[in-house]
Scaffold this active site. Sequence first.
Site, PDB file in Angstrom:
ATOM      1  N   GLY A   1       0.821  -1.200   0.000  1.00 24.54           N
ATOM      2  CA  GLY A   1       0.000   0.000   0.000  1.00 24.54           C
ATOM      3  C   GLY A   1       0.857   1.252   0.000  1.00 24.54           C
ATOM      4  O   GLY A   1       2.057   1.217   0.304  1.00 24.54           O
ATOM      5  N   CYS A   2       0.252   2.379  -0.331  1.00 22.86           N
ATOM      6  CA  CYS A   2       0.995   3.637  -0.447  1.00 22.86           C
ATOM      7  C   CYS A   2       1.523   4.113   0.909  1.00 22.86           C
ATOM      8  O   CYS A   2       2.697   4.470   1.041  1.00 22.86           O
ATOM      9  CB  CYS A   2       0.130   4.700  -1.108  1.00 22.86           C
ATOM     10  SG  CYS A   2      -1.516   4.905  -0.382  1.00 22.86           S
ATOM     11  N   TYR A   3       0.662   4.120   1.930  1.00 23.35           N
ATOM     12  CA  TYR A   3       1.120   4.514   3.264  1.00 23.35           C
ATOM     13  C   TYR A   3       2.188   3.552   3.779  1.00 23.35           C
ATOM     14  O   TYR A   3       3.164   3.968   4.412  1.00 23.35           O
ATOM     15  CB  TYR A   3      -0.042   4.518   4.251  1.00 23.35           C
ATOM     16  CG  TYR A   3      -0.974   5.697   4.176  1.00 23.35           C
ATOM     17  CD1 TYR A   3      -0.494   7.004   4.235  1.00 23.35           C
ATOM     18  CD2 TYR A   3      -2.348   5.512   4.091  1.00 23.35           C
ATOM     19  CE1 TYR A   3      -1.357   8.088   4.193  1.00 23.35           C
ATOM     20  CE2 TYR A   3      -3.226   6.593   4.048  1.00 23.35           C
ATOM     21  CZ  TYR A   3      -2.731   7.875   4.101  1.00 23.35           C
ATOM     22  OH  TYR A   3      -3.594   8.945   4.068  1.00 23.35           O
ATOM     23  N   ALA A   4       1.986   2.268   3.529  1.00 22.33           N
ATOM     24  CA  ALA A   4       2.945   1.269   3.996  1.00 22.33           C
ATOM     25  C   ALA A   4       4.307   1.478   3.345  1.00 22.33           C
ATOM     26  O   ALA A   4       5.350   1.394   4.009  1.00 22.33           O
ATOM     27  CB  ALA A   4       2.420  -0.132   3.707  1.00 22.33           C
TER      28      ALA A   4
ATOM     29  N   ALA B   1       5.626   4.290   2.080  1.00 21.42           N
ATOM     30  CA  ALA B   1       6.269   5.493   2.606  1.00 21.42           C
ATOM     31  C   ALA B   1       6.792   5.272   4.022  1.00 21.42           C
ATOM     32  O   ALA B   1       7.895   5.709   4.371  1.00 21.42           O
ATOM     33  CB  ALA B   1       5.291   6.663   2.584  1.00 21.42           C
TER      34      ALA B   1
END
Length: 343
Positions: free
Chosen positions: A146-149, A151
């Site tokens: 995922g994107c948050y993961a 980053a």
Amino acid sequence: MKVSIIGATGYGGLELIRLLHQHASVDIATLHSFSAQSETLATFYPHLKDLEASPLEKINSAEIIEKSDTVFIATPSGIAKDIALPYVDAGLNVIDLSGDFRLKDRQLYEKWYGKSAAPIEYIAKAEYGLAEFRDKKEARFIANPGCYATATLLGIAPLVKSQLIDPTSIIVDAKSGISGAGKVPSASTHFTETNENMTLYKMNSHQHIPEIMQQLTKWDETIPAIQFSTSLIPITRGIFTTIYVKPKNPITQKELHTLYKSTYENAPFVRIQPENVYPTVKQVTASNYCDIGLAYNEKTNVITIVSVLDNLVKGAAGQAIQNLNIMANFAESDGLRFIPVYP
């Protein structure tokens, strides 16, 4: 290499198409959509006129298996767990951009996503595709992070892998542009709600939390939990993540930068900022870069890490192509060598 894209009309699918058009070793064989068939993408997205003429088709697994070497699945969570299986069984390269195969614990998936989980034997086959830290580079079934993961994990990995921080001290404040919520509009993503506003959402309940914890505890099993908050900010693209941790022992700014520079020395898409320089979202827009800035406060004994990326590229389609490059033994940066859009 011939590829098919399932979920071609969503933001992730559109980014795959944009990026793959620049990949010299890849041709798009078929495009598939649940919401539209027979038309071309340019019917819905005029910016693709004269650039992508493939018709949108219904999903036909036999046809996809016949025409493709690789399948990208860019659908919302809860769909890939069913439709990915025949392509995995057929031995195709499969890269899923949703969360359906990221969590190895089926009960965790059902708790955090509120949906039934994929069959355990397929979850076991899926390799978590954090590209800079892939365990099995030969894996052909990838659960794209995922994107948050992405980053968060890229921001904190050097410290956690070196076990230099207090495992109880991790605080993550993550902010996302509106495209991170997907193409389907809602009251919370309406222009009048997001413009000139900032909204905290899914406090302590974002579905990327168990994904982040799963990877962190592989690196340091003593980490009990993280404090993780997410906010929507009024930009189209981008993730801006600020991470706070306490080192077990005092560390200098130079030591901190040396650690990060050495960790990412051979990572073409992670750029460590000079000392006392912190990245902005605009410097990575529409690119596959993750830029990281670092600071240490001697008075509070707190390390601050700032990690930025484009949620649709490094946080989704770009990392998916990076994973394809790794599994196909292409250069890791093939199809991804371009300058961020600025200003």
